[in-house]
Scaffold this motif. Structure first.
Motif, short mmCIF file in Angstrom:
data_model
loop_
_atom_site.label_atom_id
_atom_site.label_comp_id
_atom_site.label_asym_id
_atom_site.label_seq_id
_atom_site.Cartn_x
_atom_site.Cartn_y
_atom_site.Cartn_z
N GLN A 146 0.87 -1.18 0.00
CA GLN A 146 0.00 0.00 0.00
C GLN A 146 0.90 1.22 0.00
OE1 GLN A 146 -3.33 0.69 0.28
NE2 GLN A 146 -4.35 -1.20 0.92
N ILE A 147 1.00 1.92 -1.13
CA ILE A 147 1.95 3.02 -1.16
C ILE A 147 1.27 4.38 -1.20
CG2 ILE A 147 3.94 1.79 -2.11
CD1 ILE A 147 3.01 2.97 -4.88
N GLY A 148 -0.04 4.41 -0.87
CA GLY A 148 -0.69 5.71 -0.81
C GLY A 148 -1.11 6.18 -2.19
N HIS A 149 -1.72 7.37 -2.22
CA HIS A 149 -2.38 7.81 -3.44
C HIS A 149 -2.53 9.32 -3.39
CE1 HIS A 149 -5.02 7.00 -6.82
NE2 HIS A 149 -5.78 7.96 -6.36
N PRO A 150 -2.28 10.04 -4.48
CA PRO A 150 -2.42 11.49 -4.41
C PRO A 150 -3.88 11.91 -4.13
CG PRO A 150 -1.31 10.83 -6.44
CD PRO A 150 -1.83 9.58 -5.79
N HIS A 151 -4.04 12.85 -3.25
CA HIS A 151 -5.35 13.41 -2.87
C HIS A 151 -5.89 14.26 -4.04
CE1 HIS A 151 -8.14 15.92 -0.56
NE2 HIS A 151 -8.09 14.98 0.37
N PRO A 152 -7.23 14.29 -4.23
CA PRO A 152 -7.79 15.13 -5.31
C PRO A 152 -7.30 16.58 -5.24
CG PRO A 152 -9.51 13.81 -4.33
CD PRO A 152 -8.28 13.54 -3.53
N ASN A 153 -7.15 17.11 -4.02
CA ASN A 153 -6.60 18.47 -3.87
C ASN A 153 -5.20 18.57 -4.48
OD1 ASN A 153 -8.58 19.85 -2.59
ND2 ASN A 153 -7.68 19.77 -0.54
N THR A 154 -4.39 17.54 -4.21
CA THR A 154 -3.01 17.54 -4.71
C THR A 154 -3.01 17.43 -6.23
OG1 THR A 154 -2.38 16.40 -2.70
CG2 THR A 154 -0.76 16.42 -4.47
N LEU A 155 -3.88 16.56 -6.75
CA LEU A 155 -3.96 16.40 -8.21
C LEU A 155 -4.34 17.72 -8.87
CD1 LEU A 155 -5.86 12.98 -8.37
CD2 LEU A 155 -3.45 13.38 -8.92
N ALA A 156 -5.36 18.40 -8.27
CA ALA A 156 -5.81 19.67 -8.85
C ALA A 156 -4.71 20.74 -8.73
CB ALA A 156 -7.08 20.15 -8.14
N ARG A 157 -4.05 20.79 -7.57
CA ARG A 157 -2.98 21.79 -7.39
C ARG A 157 -1.86 21.57 -8.40
NH1 ARG A 157 1.66 21.36 -4.88
NH2 ARG A 157 1.05 19.63 -3.52
N LYS A 158 -1.45 20.31 -8.58
CA LYS A 158 -0.36 20.01 -9.54
C LYS A 158 -0.75 20.44 -10.95
CE LYS A 158 2.45 17.10 -7.07
NZ LYS A 158 3.76 17.19 -6.74
N GLU A 159 -2.01 20.22 -11.29
CA GLU A 159 -2.49 20.57 -12.62
C GLU A 159 -2.48 22.10 -12.80
OE1 GLU A 159 -2.77 18.95 -15.13
OE2 GLU A 159 -4.21 19.90 -16.47
N ILE A 160 -2.93 22.81 -11.76
CA ILE A 160 -2.92 24.29 -11.81
C ILE A 160 -1.48 24.78 -11.94
CG2 ILE A 160 -3.39 26.38 -10.47
CD1 ILE A 160 -5.77 24.70 -9.17
N GLU A 161 -0.58 24.19 -11.12
CA GLU A 161 0.83 24.60 -11.18
C GLU A 161 1.41 24.33 -12.57
OE1 GLU A 161 1.90 23.89 -6.44
OE2 GLU A 161 2.82 22.61 -7.96
N ARG A 162 1.08 23.16 -13.12
CA ARG A 162 1.62 22.79 -14.44
C ARG A 162 1.20 23.83 -15.48
NH1 ARG A 162 0.20 20.74 -19.04
NH2 ARG A 162 -2.00 20.56 -18.50
N ILE A 163 -0.07 24.24 -15.43
CA ILE A 163 -0.57 25.18 -16.43
C ILE A 163 0.11 26.55 -16.30
CG2 ILE A 163 -2.62 26.44 -17.22
CD1 ILE A 163 -4.26 23.92 -16.25
N PHE A 164 0.23 27.05 -15.06
CA PHE A 164 0.83 28.38 -14.89
C PHE A 164 2.35 28.35 -15.11
CE2 PHE A 164 -3.29 29.47 -13.11
CZ PHE A 164 -3.48 30.72 -13.69
N ILE A 165 2.98 27.27 -14.71
CA ILE A 165 4.43 27.17 -15.00
C ILE A 165 4.63 27.21 -16.51
CG2 ILE A 165 6.42 25.58 -14.95
CD1 ILE A 165 5.45 24.75 -12.11
N GLY A 166 3.71 26.57 -17.24
CA GLY A 166 3.76 26.58 -18.71
C GLY A 166 3.65 27.99 -19.28
N MET A 167 3.04 28.92 -18.52
CA MET A 167 2.92 30.31 -18.99
C MET A 167 4.01 31.18 -18.36
SD MET A 167 -1.17 31.06 -19.31
CE MET A 167 -1.81 30.43 -17.77
N GLY A 168 5.00 30.56 -17.77
CA GLY A 168 6.16 31.31 -17.25
C GLY A 168 6.01 31.78 -15.82
N TYR A 169 5.05 31.25 -15.08
CA TYR A 169 4.87 31.65 -13.69
C TYR A 169 5.77 30.83 -12.76
CZ TYR A 169 0.76 34.50 -14.74
OH TYR A 169 -0.09 35.47 -15.21
N GLU A 170 6.07 31.43 -11.63
CA GLU A 170 6.87 30.78 -10.61
C GLU A 170 5.92 30.37 -9.48
OE1 GLU A 170 10.55 32.32 -7.75
OE2 GLU A 170 9.55 33.69 -9.15
#
Ligand code: DAH
Length: 339
Positions: free
Chosen positions: A103-127
């Motif tokens: 059992q190695i755990g699983h990303p929380h929906p909050n974490t999945l959504a945050r990573k996706e938001i981060e990915r999109i803004f990093i793609g537009m040059g955000y830090e």
């Protein structure tokens, strides 16, 4: 005398046969062959026999001793074998069985959504920058144009920690910290936990998460804000997502707006998810108020910028079609494993 001997033989062999443990067998050995054992006593009584009887009896006793010794040895051997067989059976390891699942755990929906938001803004040059959950009143309110007597302070009642410290009610304070660093342009998002003294229900919790965004540079306009957030909405919810900006008020932006996205479920036709309106509100935004820029040491005559703040849970609930926010905090593995 030989009669006695054959009776003793029977008793001894019976006791050995019935011995179920090594201790019981040892007891039998002591009882018959021990120093004070019955057979030993027989040997001792030989002195009372006549000279011609003695050798015959002696031989018989010796033979019986050998026989009892052999019986004991056999019984002990058999017992050792059964004990070893039992142990081997108990410790059997079937190397052909499939391995147990880790059992190695699983990303929380909050974490999945945050990573996706981060990915999109990093793609537009955000830090991506982080800010603290314990905040000074100044950064949470004052520097965002919310002075002590401002009604907005009532709407965001929080947990006061004494002195000038509190648990932040919004991630907007991260904007102030970033501007105070004095490096422009600024292009950042800042996700994190916030706190409010709210009762728990399907859409409220005393602790939740926001993602703050800030862009400051020369010549930034409301068109940049709209374009950026429209790109974000399409990436996050799907290519055919439409956005709509409604005028609103936030003390730290002027003008301010709330952004709605077309309902991804009914594509704008109206359904249970969007409460029939076809639109779902996802964030607050606006052009950073000149006074806010000024307080943090940014010259409002040279620079402009936009800011936005979105509720992470809100986006996670929408994206993963979860109906009750409380599910996000219960950490029920059967719920979490679905994402
Ligand atoms: N902090 C606001 C809230 O909690 C959301 C927000 C609105 C943040 C507008 C912003 C903004 O940066 O520009 O309701």
């Amino acid at each position: 005398m030989t009669d006695n001997l054959s009776k003793l033989r029977e008793r001894a062999l019976a006791q050995i046969r019935e011995g179920t443990t090594p201790e019981k067998i040892e007891e039998a050995r002591v009882a018959f062959l021990g120093k004070k054992g019955e057979l030993t006593a027989m040997l001792k009584s030989m002195k009372d026999l006549s000279a011609e009887e003695r050798p015959r009896f002696g031989q018989a006793v010796n033979e019986l001793r050998d026989e009892i010794e052999r019986a004991i040895e056999e019984a002990q051997g058999a017992m050792k074998r059964t004990m070893r067989d039992a142990q081997l059976a108990a410790e059997t390891l079937d190397v052909t069985l499939p391995a147990g699942r880790m059992q190695i755990g699983h990303p929380h929906p909050n974490t999945l959504a945050r990573k996706e938001i981060e990915r999109i803004f990093i793609g537009m040059g955000y830090e991506v920058v982080s800010s603290t959950e314990i905040e000074k009143d100044y950064y949470n309110f004052e520097a965002l144009n919310i002075p002590a007597d401002h009604p907005a302070k009532d709407e965001q009642d929080t947990f006061y920690l004494g002195g000038e410290f509190l648990l932040r009610t919004q991630t907007s304070g991260a904007q102030v910290h970033e501007m105070e660093k004095g490096r422009i342009p600024i292009k950042m998002i800042s996700p994190g936990r916030v706190f409010r003294s709210d009762e728990v229900d399907a859409t409220h919790s005393p602790t939740f998460h926001q993602v703050e965004g800030l862009l400051i540079d020369k010549g930034i306009t409301f068109a940049d804000l709209k374009g950026t957030l429209a790109v974000f909405a399409r990436e996050f919810f799907g290519e055919d997502t439409k956005v709509k900006f409604r005028p609103h008020h936030f003390p730290f932006t002027e003008p301010s707006a709330e952004m709605d996205v077309s309902c991804y479920k009914c594509k704008g036709a109206g359904c249970r998810f969007c409460k029939g309106s076809g639109w779902i509100e996802i964030l607050g935004c606006g052009m950073v108020h000149p006074h806010v820029l000024e307080m943090s040491g940014v010259d409002p005559d040279t620079y402009t910028g936009f800011a936005f703040g979105l509720g992470l849970e809100r986006l996670a609930l929408l994206k993963y079609e979860i109906e009750d926010m409380r599910l996000l905090y219960e950490n029920d593995i059967r719920f979490l494993n679905q994402f």
